[in-house]
Design an enzyme around this catalytic site. Structure first.
Site, PDB file in Angstrom:
ATOM      1  N   HIS A  34      23.134 -31.455  14.345  1.00 36.43           N
ATOM      2  CA  HIS A  34      24.694 -30.952  13.628  1.00 36.43           C
ATOM      3  C   HIS A  34      25.683 -30.529  14.474  1.00 36.43           C
ATOM      4  CE1 HIS A  34      27.669 -31.408  10.130  1.00 36.43           C
ATOM      5  NE2 HIS A  34      28.339 -29.553  11.219  1.00 36.43           N
ATOM      6  N   ASP A  73      19.720 -32.535  11.526  1.00 36.62           N
ATOM      7  CA  ASP A  73      21.454 -32.307  11.126  1.00 36.62           C
ATOM      8  C   ASP A  73      20.645 -31.514   9.686  1.00 36.62           C
ATOM      9  OD1 ASP A  73      23.717 -31.469   9.867  1.00 36.62           O
ATOM     10  OD2 ASP A  73      24.398 -32.810  10.816  1.00 36.62           O
ATOM     11  N   SER A  93      31.839 -33.125  10.749  1.00 39.28           N
ATOM     12  CA  SER A  93      32.141 -32.622   9.636  1.00 39.28           C
ATOM     13  C   SER A  93      32.994 -32.298   8.703  1.00 39.28           C
ATOM     14  CB  SER A  93      31.554 -30.830  10.554  1.00 39.28           C
ATOM     15  OG  SER A  93      30.993 -30.043   9.700  1.00 39.28           O
TER      16      SER A  93
END
Length: 350
Positions: free
Chosen positions: A167, A133, A46
């Site tokens: 995620h 995600d 991320s």
């Protein structure tokens, strides 16, 4: 205005807050290490994925491989949090203009702010995006894939984008439910992402056993990197295998956590549960886990993200950026007889 900026900074992290803190450590110095700093690899999830790309491009003369989980193209935010939210997270009403963003990298290279882009031709690149995600849109990660193809031979790029993963950082057996993005954002997915990534980035790795020989240390980021570390936590982590502690020449890998994965939020979970240490331990690889911190004041960073939109420095995406300089200092300090006092932790719980 300040309230609006705070809301945007909070949203951009894309992860939920966690309140756990890391435990006590015994005091001990990290051994002097003999590191090969000519073929470093980096990775991140991320915001850490965005930072991994930034760091690799800044230093592609000695950072030879990069693994990115759930992030978008280089300079996607263009130094603006509004742009970051509109194009680089989970909204794709306006897709990132990859050619325009790549021109910024070319300009930085001409000015010497990042290493020559010709270094990227033979770089190893591993990309990941889970099909469920919802924090980073697939089109955003696809844009990063297209950008790397402009620089790197496609035979050196691996893009994993067909797995039902939320995620988070997927592992073989550690973490929470693979289909839910929740703290510490490490998922039990029956998939060894760390191993898949490292085997792509580094040739001839030995399959690891289930026993760790080394130790996880904490390092004083502020003492080592000074003012460049002002937006980082006081301490970071480094995993040192026994062979490396004994003086053998070792590789170096840097892994950047995601938003809300910094130590004050999840303890040492990111530094012990991703599976990176398991592979590093049997392949003479030291792993540096630098740590950010949250900030509720200027510069706003309420979720402890790495700087990929400019909150810490206008040069956040190049060699002159505070965080990039700080992490470079942290790595180089490990390959020195003049190391700061460090704290040691037992990493046997990975």
């Amino acid at each position: 205005m300040k309230k609006n900026m705070f809301i945007k900074a909070a949203v951009i992290g894309g992860l939920c807050f966690s309140a756990s803190v890391y435990g006590q450590s015994s005091t001990e110095a990290v051994p002097v290490l003999n590191l090969d700093l000519t073929e470093v690899t980096v990775s991140g999830l991320s915001s850490g994925g965005y930072m991994a790309t930034q760091f690799q491009l800044a230093h592609s003369d000695w950072v030879k491989g990069v693994g990115v989980l759930a992030a978008g193209p280089y300079f996607c935010a263009k130094g603006d949090i509004t742009t970051a939210l509109a194009q680089c997270v989970n909204k794709t009403d306006t897709l990132p203009n990859v050619e325009e963003l790549t021109k910024q990298a070319t300009d930085y290279a001409k000015k010497g702010k990042i290493a020559a882009l010709s270094n990227m031709k033979d770089a190893k690149v591993w990309l990941f995006h889970g099909t469920i995600d919802t924090r980073i849109a697939s089109e955003v990660s696809d844009a990063l894939f297209e950008q790397y193809k402009m620089w790197t031979d496609t035979q050196h790029i691996k893009y994993v984008n067909d797995m039902s993963v939320a995620h988070l950082f997927p592992t073989k057996s550690s973490g929470t439910d693979c289909t839910t993005s929740e703290s510490p954002f490490i998922g039990n997915c029956d998939y060894d992402a760390a191993g898949d990534m490292l085997n792509h980035l580094v040739d001839d790795l030995a399959a690891p056993d289930d026993t760790l020989s080394g130790e996880l240390h904490t390092i004083s980021q502020k003492d080592i990197a000074g003012s460049n570390a002002k937006t980082l936590a006081s301490e970071g982590f480094v995993y040192v295998p026994e062979n490396c502690a004994s003086g053998e020449t070792c590789r170096a890998h840097i892994s950047f956590h995601g938003c809300n994965q910094y130590a004050d939020a999840v303890g040492d979970a990111y530094a012990t549960q991703t599976g990176l240490n398991r592979w590093a331990d049997d392949n003479n690889m030291v792993v540096l886990y630098p740590q950010t911190k949250k900030s509720l004041f200027m510069p706003l960073n309420p979720q402890g993200c790495w700087d990929w939109w400019g909150y810490a420095s206008p040069d956040y995406a190049n060699r002159d950026g505070d965080q990039i300089k700080a992490v470079s200092d942290l790595l180089k300090s490990l390959h020195s007889s003049n190391q700061a006092e460090l704290t040691t932790k037992d990493a046997s719980n990975e």
